[in-house]
Motif scaffolding. Structure first.
Motif, PDB file in Angstrom:
ATOM      1  N   ILE A  22      34.573  21.902  38.269  1.00 54.79           N
ATOM      2  CA  ILE A  22      33.937  21.248  39.417  1.00 54.79           C
ATOM      3  C   ILE A  22      33.715  22.275  40.516  1.00 54.79           C
ATOM      4  N   PHE A  23      32.521  22.284  41.079  1.00 52.02           N
ATOM      5  CA  PHE A  23      32.238  23.133  42.236  1.00 52.02           C
ATOM      6  C   PHE A  23      31.856  22.261  43.430  1.00 52.02           C
ATOM      7  N   PRO A  24      32.624  22.337  44.527  1.00 53.17           N
ATOM      8  CA  PRO A  24      32.182  21.695  45.762  1.00 53.17           C
ATOM      9  C   PRO A  24      31.096  22.558  46.403  1.00 53.17           C
ATOM     10  N   ILE A  25      30.049  21.925  46.888  1.00 50.31           N
ATOM     11  CA  ILE A  25      28.997  22.644  47.596  1.00 50.31           C
ATOM     12  C   ILE A  25      28.564  21.837  48.806  1.00 50.31           C
ATOM     13  N   GLY A  26      28.422  22.516  49.925  1.00 56.42           N
ATOM     14  CA  GLY A  26      28.035  21.828  51.150  1.00 56.42           C
ATOM     15  C   GLY A  26      27.043  22.646  51.947  1.00 56.42           C
ATOM     16  N   SER A  27      27.297  22.734  53.244  1.00 51.88           N
ATOM     17  CA  SER A  27      26.398  23.455  54.125  1.00 51.88           C
ATOM     18  C   SER A  27      27.159  23.828  55.388  1.00 51.88           C
ATOM     19  N   THR A  28      26.612  24.787  56.113  1.00 57.35           N
ATOM     20  CA  THR A  28      27.157  25.182  57.413  1.00 57.35           C
ATOM     21  C   THR A  28      26.039  24.969  58.422  1.00 57.35           C
ATOM     22  N   GLU A  29      26.052  23.802  59.051  1.00 54.02           N
ATOM     23  CA  GLU A  29      24.930  23.396  59.903  1.00 54.02           C
ATOM     24  C   GLU A  29      25.390  22.423  60.973  1.00 54.02           C
ATOM     25  N   GLN A  30      24.591  22.317  62.005  1.00 58.19           N
ATOM     26  CA  GLN A  30      24.906  21.398  63.093  1.00 58.19           C
ATOM     27  C   GLN A  30      25.000  19.963  62.594  1.00 58.19           C
ATOM     28  N   HIS A  31      25.924  19.216  63.179  1.00 59.24           N
ATOM     29  CA  HIS A  31      26.065  17.797  62.891  1.00 59.24           C
ATOM     30  C   HIS A  31      26.172  16.992  64.184  1.00 59.24           C
ATOM     31  N   GLY A  32      25.251  17.278  65.110  1.00 58.63           N
ATOM     32  CA  GLY A  32      25.239  16.530  66.351  1.00 58.63           C
ATOM     33  C   GLY A  32      26.334  16.978  67.299  1.00 58.63           C
ATOM     34  N   PRO A  33      26.463  16.292  68.439  1.00 59.99           N
ATOM     35  CA  PRO A  33      27.399  16.721  69.483  1.00 59.99           C
ATOM     36  C   PRO A  33      28.870  16.627  69.113  1.00 59.99           C
TER      37      PRO A  33
END
Length: 246
Positions: A22-33
């Motif tokens: 299993i590989f977790p994959i996400g992102s590094t990005e803004q998620h609002g205030p």
């Protein structure tokens, strides 16, 4: 078992009973205030570990940076180009296929990764086929936020205020995982939604605080635990079905 906390003999032993990872994959990005920049990776990692524990699966290192070019007008966001992410996935799969892994299950926390991951799977099959290693390699995508139980719970708790980005469901899950990092900030009750996504500048212009129709102020750590439990259960079942496929 976590791959980065294992030794090579332990991995070799694991492969005697299972070729799945299993590989977790996400992102590094803004998620609002109030949403953490690492939200998508945090959610995917927590759920992947839970699925690994429930099924005895090997869990690979989290892929923290995904395809988030449309968020780059917000400070702190980091993105790979689709072509770069495709090559990263191909190299991950090829490396481990060479060792004997054949079932690659990606638990994804970011909608912007979906199209690129599907393209990456096709690239991986082609690449391995040229090396005569593809006949038994399979890749599958499990988007935790699209699980039936997760969707139903979000609708029950938040209704239309779930929105589409910086959602209370994903913020709640990060609050459960990292209660010491819960953020607060004033949120405008008027939140944009319904605009198409093009460039990063266009996104920032239409979604001025980063939210897309969502009210993350509704999130609580208790909600997050419920989302975690539902997602782990459904994705564990999905992973086991994937392993059983020919």
């Amino acid at each position: 078992m976590q791959l980065h906390l294992s030794t090579w003999p332990e991995v070799e032993g694991y492969l005697q009973s299972s070729t799945g990872i299993i590989f977790p994959i996400g992102s590094t990005e803004q998620h609002g205030p109030i949403g953490l920049i690492g939200t998508d990776a945090i959610c995917a990692e927590a759920i992947a570990k839970g699925v690994g524990e429930a099924t005895g699966a090997m869990v690979g290192p989290t892929i923290n940076v995904g395809m988030a070019l449309h968020h780059l007008a917000f400070p702190g966001s980091v993105s790979l180009r689709p072509s770069t992410l495709i090559q990263v996935i191909v190299d991950y799969v090829s490396s481990l296929a060479n060792a004997g892994f054949s079932r690659f299950y990606f638990i994804n926390g970011h909608g912007g990764n979906i199209a690129t991951l599907k393209a990456a799977f096709s690239e991986a099959y082609h690449h391995l086929g040229c090396l005569d290693h593809s006949q038994n390699v399979r890749c599958q995508l499990g988007n935790w936020f699209m699980a039936r139980g997760v969707y139903q719970l979000a609708k029950e708790l938040y209704g239309d205020q779930e929105g589409h980005h910086a959602t209370p469901s994903e913020v709640a899950l990060t609050q459960f995982v990292y209660p010491e990092a819960i953020k607060t900030a004033p949120l405008n009750p008027e939140v944009a939604s319904g605009h198409s996504i093009y460039s990063a500048q266009d996104f920032r212009e239409h979604y001025v605080d980063g939210r897309m129709g969502s009210n993350p102020a509704l999130a609580t750590p208790e909600h997050g635990q419920r989302f975690y439990e539902v997602a782990v259960k459904e994705l564990s079942e999905s992973y086991q079905r994937f392993l059983a496929e020919n």
